[in-house]
Design an enzyme around this catalytic site. Structure first.
Site: not given
Ligand code: GLA
Length: 724
Positions: A364-365, A475-476, A546
């Site tokens: 993830d991020d 893809w966020d 989330d």
């Molecule tokens: C959003 C997404 C999370 C995660 C964060 C990362 O909030 O919904 O699942 O990927 O970004 O910064």
């Protein structure tokens, strides 16, 4: 033939397996709506009129044929005697916005035309038939082509409109809805999906008020707050029985669904792009296409409506190799590590998860640029080799060597002011010259209407995909649009920016998928902030929220299931106490709730107890065992979440298998819970996992009588298989 035309009555009959939609051309060449509802014989519909009762203060068209205000108009226009909410308003070169479209011609053909640059449902010639009607405003030369596609297998109609400037003067579109639907008198309830971050798509049903009622977004995205959907339910309609009409817009931007009910209960529904902050300038010869709108009719209540949307969206909206393929069971590191990881940490999570049966690691991020926190790095899509020594290629190779797939997080549309990209291209943001920019999660929004911006993003992403083996992208999109202006648009086109942004997003998504056809995309927007049908066209699964707390998820997933198929509802088992609510719920309950979705894990598996790991292995076995019935079966919502309990079941299409999940949210001393299956074949015989055998009729009517353990948040499942 699903679409019929009667020369004698100049009537159009659109038929789906169980519904009819009828309208005609009147003496003034207005398109007048006649009927939408349960299937009726065409012969009986001759000149049947829905005209409303109260004629006081209505005006008539100059040819005296029509009083648009009290006539059910098939596609209502503004400023020519229809005083209700209107679908179309075009400002002509002389500055006036009265609009009056009359029938010119039509054609009916098999199949469904594709849209040039927007997502839409699709269907083969065997599956679909289309009616195309050309209408024209003889004063301005504007033309509206109305498209209706009927599906042979679903009680659904897809609609959209194309406006063409067929004059030699410029004109401006001020509102152009995708559909206008007239629903006859009745006592209507409206259902819709509202929410917020971490509380998405809660279902609310209430009495439809008289006057105008709006479900809208002007955030630049469909958003967490009002999903682009409503349903109209007869006051007596239940989950299982009664008239239900569903309205769903295939659009990811500013949307609007409005209803207007008059004193007699007659009702108009329009859905399309929100006219607030919208305009489109049309030069002579230019056209504009609206997004597609889908209406569904069901006599089988809210549940019947949902099941039609599920099948239509799963089979005729989602695309690509992953549409019906078994999705990889994934583990995502976000809640496990947040920004605090390096390549060994990620590799160890993958290794241990892989040993337990997980099939893909999603990083993830935090893997790129100076992204050690959410204040920097967005836009700099280059691997951070201080964190991931050897880069993504090496990490991906090591994960593949474990027999697993590798997925990666991106947030392409965004930029941190603290990024190399911003320092190089501050003009690439949406911004109003001279006005300070609002900031959300420390980030600005890139101007997706710009080709150079999209080219940059495509090159970065495609390059990463070409240099490391990556099967999946999350893809966020973590903020909404403000000060929405583009440095490249002339003043008279600035109000096109919101829609151009969405078109730019679609173009980039399409380009990435064309270049990487095997890629699985998972959509995301701070959880489920852009969980809409349009995004499912690109990403067959979407991060639902989330909020990963299993009890919160009951509401969120229940609401999401009103429109969206289980195969799209991304759902993970996370650690306890839960990071959003601090609630502790057993592993089994977390998994049983996550099973009503794409299923995966989002925790640091290296910190799990041996006991939980054993439980995880069992869960993964169950995931495989129940995959088909959950993903391809039909969903029956048995007990909506009510703070006490919640239950649902999936039944395979051939009715040979079913899986029921019951959640006891709050236990009470010595209280039994009762729940009845639905959707089984009453005449078939089914056996559960403990060997109990009953007819479908008994499982559905006598049901199950169960005493849960004395503990909150417990679940049980009943798996039925047919005995021949
Ligand atoms: C959003 C997404 C999370 C995660 C964060 C990362 O909030 O919904 O699942 O990927 O970004 O910064």
């Amino acid at each position: 033939m699903p679409i019929l035309y009667s020369e004698e009555f100049k009537s159009f009959y659109l038929n789906t397996p169980n519904s009819s939609y009828v309208f005609h051309v009147n003496d003034g060449n207005f398109l007048v709506h006649d009927y939408y509802g349960a299937k009726i014989p065409m012969e009986d519909m001759k000149a049947h009129s829905l005209m409303t009762g109260n004629t006081g203060f209505s005006v008539k068209s100059a040819d005296l044929t029509t009083a648009p205000d009290i006539t059910p108009m098939e596609y209502s226009c503004n400023g020519s005697g229809d005083f209700r909410i209107s679908a179309l308003q075009i400002r002509e070169a002389r500055g006036n916005a009265s609009t009056d479209m009359r029938y010119v011609s039509h054609k009916i053909y098999r199949g469904k035309p594709t849209m040039k640059d927007q997502p839409a449902t699709y269907g083969t010639e065997a599956e679909t038939e289309t009616l195309e009607i050309l209408t024209r405003d003889s004063v301005t030369g504007a033309e509206a082509t109305l498209y209706y596609t009927v599906f042979e297998n679903y009680d659904a109609i897809a609609r959209r409109v194309k406006i063409t400037n067929a004059s030699d003067k410029e004109m401006d579109l001020e509102r152009v809805y995708s559909s206008c639907t007239e629903i006859p008198f009745g006592n209507w309830d409206i259902g819709h999906l509202y929410g917020a971050w971490a509380r998405e798509r809660k279902f609310e049903r209430k009495e439809l008020p008289r006057g105008i009622h709006s479900i809208e977004s002007k955030r630049g995205a469909s958003g967490h707050f009002n999903n682009p959907f409503i349903c109209l339910l007869d006051r007596n309609t239940t989950e299982d029985v009664g008239d239900a009409y569903g309205f769903s817009l295939i659009y990811s931007g500013n949307c609007s669904i409005q209803t207007e009910a008059n004193v007699d209960g007659d009702l108009r529904v329009i859905m399309g792009i929100n006219p607030t902050d919208f305009g489109w300038h049309l030069n002579p010869g230019e056209s504009f296409e609206t997004p597609e709108a889908v209406t569904v009719y069901s006599a089988d209540g809210l549940g019947g409506m949902s099941r039609t949307f599920h099948k239509l969206y799963r089979n005729n909206l989602c695309r690509g190799p992953w549409k019906n393929a078994k999705r990889p069971l994934l583990i995502n590191n976000w809640e496990g590590t947040y920004f605090n990881f390096d390549e060994e940490k990620i590799y160890n999570i993958a290794k241990q998860a892989g040993e337990l049966g997980v099939e893909m690691l999603v990083l993830d991020d935090g893997w790129f640029g100076a992204r050690d926190h959410d204040r920097a790095g967005l836009g700099d899509w280059f691997v951070n080799e201080e964190k991931l020594k050897g880069g993504l290629g090496l990490l991906s190779d090591r994960i593949h060597a474990l027999g697993m797939k590798f997925g990666l997080w991106f947030e392409p549309e965004m930029i941190n002011p603290d990024s190399d990209l911003y320092r190089a291209h501050p003009d690439w943001c949406l911004r109003v010259e001279g006005r300070p920019m609002s900031i959300g999660r420390n980030q600005y929004v890139l101007d997706m209407s710009r080709k150079d911006v999209r080219d940059y993003l495509f090159d970065c992403m495609d390059n990463i995909l070409k240099h490391a083996k990556i099967e999946y992208i999350k893809w966020d999109f973590n903020r909404n649009l403000s000060e929405a202006a583009s440095a490249l648009l002339p003043a008279e086109r600035q109000n096109e920016i919101f829609h151009r942004y969405v078109l730019g997003l679609y173009e980039l998504l399409e380009r990435l998928l064309q270049a990487n056809p095997d890629l699985l995309l998972e959509g995301c927007s701070g959880g489920g902030g852009r969980f809409d049908p349009a995004m499912l066209y690109y990403s067959p699964q979407y991060w639902t929220s989330d909020d990963t707390d299993a009890i919160e998820r009951l509401d969120i997933q229940y609401g999401t299931s009103i429109v969206y198929p289980t195969s799209a509802i991304s759902s993970h088992v996370s650690a306890c106490p839960n990071h959003q609510t601090r609630r502790s719920v057993s592993m089994q309950t977390r998994a049983d709730v996550a099973l009503a979705g794409t299923f995966g894990y989002e925790l640091d598996v290296t910190k799990m107890s041996e006991e939980d790991k054993e439980e995880m292995k069992k869960q993964i076995a169950e995931y495989h065992k129940y995959y088909d019935v959950i993903h391809f079966g039909e969903l029956y919502r048995l007990i909506p979440p009510n703070g006490e309990e919640c239950a649902w079941c999936y039944v395979s299409e051939d009715k040979s298998e079913a899986l029921l999940t019951f959640v006891c949210v709050r236990c009470h001393p010595k209280t039994r819970h009762r729940v009845k299956f639905r959707g089984l074949d009453p005449n078939k015989t089914y056996q559960d996992q403990d060997g109990t055998v009953h007819s479908g009729s008994v499982w559905m009517n006598a049901g199950i009588n169960y005493m849960p353990p004395m503990q909150d948040h417990t679940t049980f499942k009943i798996h039925l298989t047919e005995i021949k």
